[in-house]
Design an enzyme around this catalytic site. Structure first.
Site, PDB file in Angstrom:
ATOM      1  N   HIS A 109       0.824  -1.216   0.000  1.00 18.89           N
ATOM      2  CA  HIS A 109       0.000   0.000   0.000  1.00 18.89           C
ATOM      3  C   HIS A 109       0.862   1.272   0.000  1.00 18.89           C
ATOM      4  O   HIS A 109       0.817   2.070  -0.931  1.00 18.89           O
ATOM      5  CB  HIS A 109      -0.904   0.027   1.238  1.00 18.89           C
ATOM      6  CG  HIS A 109      -1.812  -1.144   1.379  1.00 18.89           C
ATOM      7  ND1 HIS A 109      -2.822  -1.411   0.488  1.00 18.89           N
ATOM      8  CD2 HIS A 109      -1.874  -2.126   2.318  1.00 18.89           C
ATOM      9  CE1 HIS A 109      -3.479  -2.496   0.874  1.00 18.89           C
ATOM     10  NE2 HIS A 109      -2.914  -2.951   1.976  1.00 18.89           N
TER      11      HIS A 109
HETATM   12  C1  BDR Z   1      -2.919   1.307   5.220  1.00 16.95           C
HETATM   13  O1  BDR Z   1      -3.182   0.878   6.548  1.00 16.95           O
HETATM   14  C2  BDR Z   1      -2.001   0.489   7.182  1.00 16.95           C
HETATM   15  O2  BDR Z   1      -2.160  -0.727   7.811  1.00 16.95           O
HETATM   16  C3  BDR Z   1      -0.923   0.442   6.135  1.00 16.95           C
HETATM   17  O3  BDR Z   1       0.317   0.839   6.683  1.00 16.95           O
HETATM   18  C4  BDR Z   1      -1.409   1.393   5.082  1.00 16.95           C
HETATM   19  O4  BDR Z   1      -0.975   2.705   5.354  1.00 16.95           O
HETATM   20  C5  BDR Z   1      -3.587   0.358   4.251  1.00 16.95           C
HETATM   21  O5  BDR Z   1      -4.971   0.372   4.451  1.00 16.95           O
END
Ligand code: BDR
Ligand code: CA
Length: 307
Positions: free
Chosen positions: A242
């Site tokens: 992500h």
């Molecule tokens: C986001 O949520 C967090 O767990 C990750 O680091 C990322 O920023 C993804 O939904």
């Protein structure tokens, strides 16, 4: 051809395994001049996210970059429980030494405001990898400084797909919906990178092995991080990267497809908190809705193995 001047950035982050990969990518990219890292509670508590930010800088030998402590809790609701996706230390138990340099005494918001007021307007971008609490507080408390941000590129939200913490909610916006509801309609230049795109940028175990085979320190650390990311999801063949998508967008926007969408943020207390809705009453925001997945993975690998 002469190299373009590095773009000044601040990384606002809650490391986080995927945050850590994004941070190491930024540290490996001469296209960026990282002015500082501001931390926020999210994947895990603030003390741990701050320590992780400092440990990553120490590992990369870049402790000249300051770490600023940000928000311990959302603007107006209790903080989320840790996700348990990132291990007890928030970054999968990878082997990182303690930092030498301590975080600065100034708060993240004060520091960010001073930085923005000390440089020409629009020359610093904020790369946001966590809940948007620090940026919302900057907008609310230091509006003249906030207006000088070049661009906010934020991993957050989901448009057409299911959420990862609620039916339509993504973690970063769900963790502090009131902050998202300040940032999204703020009128500041904003690119959102939602799950619709970040789920298409996936690391396999083979990708991690290829990074490790390069025998370079940052690439090896990212291989460790990716492997630890599989620990809570052993049945999966790949894991979504992500947060690195934010850095990848900043490095190679041509590999992404942007749409201009009018969006509103749900601030209810239901499972819809943080959900985004396309709504003609919403503010126009640029949203990354397509990505050339294999090409951005190649770029990630090329950057990490070059140093
Ligand atoms: C986001 O949520 C967090 O767990 C990750 O680091 C990322 O920023 C993804 O939904
Ligand atoms: Ca994050």
């Amino acid at each position: 051809m002469p190299h373009a001047k590095p773009r000044q950035i601040v990384i606002d982050t809650d490391p986080g395994i995927d945050d850590a990969i994004g941070i190491l990518l930024a540290l490996a990219s001469p296209e960026f001049s990282i002015r500082g890292m501001t931390t926020v509670a999210g994947n895990i508590g603030l003390e741990t996210t701050t320590r992780n930010a400092s440990r990553l800088l120490a590992f990369a030998g870049q402790e000249d970059i300051p770490v600023l402590v940000g928000a311990a809790a959302p603007l107006s609701r209790p903080g989320p429980e840790p996700l348990n996706l990132h291990g007890k230390d928030g970054i999968g138990g990878v082997d990182l030494l303690d930092p030498v340099r301590q975080p600065e005494n100034q708060s993240a918001v004060e520091w960010l405001a001073d930085l923005l007021l000390s440089v020409p307007a629009s020359t610093v971008d904020v790369l946001a990898l966590g809940p948007l609490t620090n940026i919302a507080r900057l907008i609310l408390e230091k509006p003249a400084a906030a207006k000088r941000i070049g661009r906010i590129i934020a991993m957050g939200g989901v448009i057409h797909e299911a959420g990862n913490v609620g039916p339509r909610s993504e973690f970063n916006l769900w963790a502090d919906p009131e902050a998202a509801a300040v940032v999204v309609p703020s009128g500041l230049p904003l690119v959102l990178v939602p799950l619709d795109v970040t789920r298409r940028v996936r690391a396999t175990r083979e990708f991690a092995q290829a990074l490790r085979a390069a025998g370079k320190p940052l690439a090896t650390m990212v291989a460790d991080l990716i492997e630890s990311y599989f620990e809570t999801k052993t049945h999966q063949e790949s894991r979504p990267l992500h947060d690195p998508c934010v850095m990848l967008f900043a490095l190679a926007p041509e590999l992404f497809r942007l749409e201009d969408l009018r969006l509103t943020v749900n601030t209810g207390s239901s499972e819809e908190a943080g959900a985004l809705t396309i709504d003609e009453k919403g503010k126009l925001v640029q949203v990354a809705m397509g990505v050339e997945g294999p090409a951005v993975l190649d770029l990630l690998a090329a950057k990490l193995t070059a140093i």
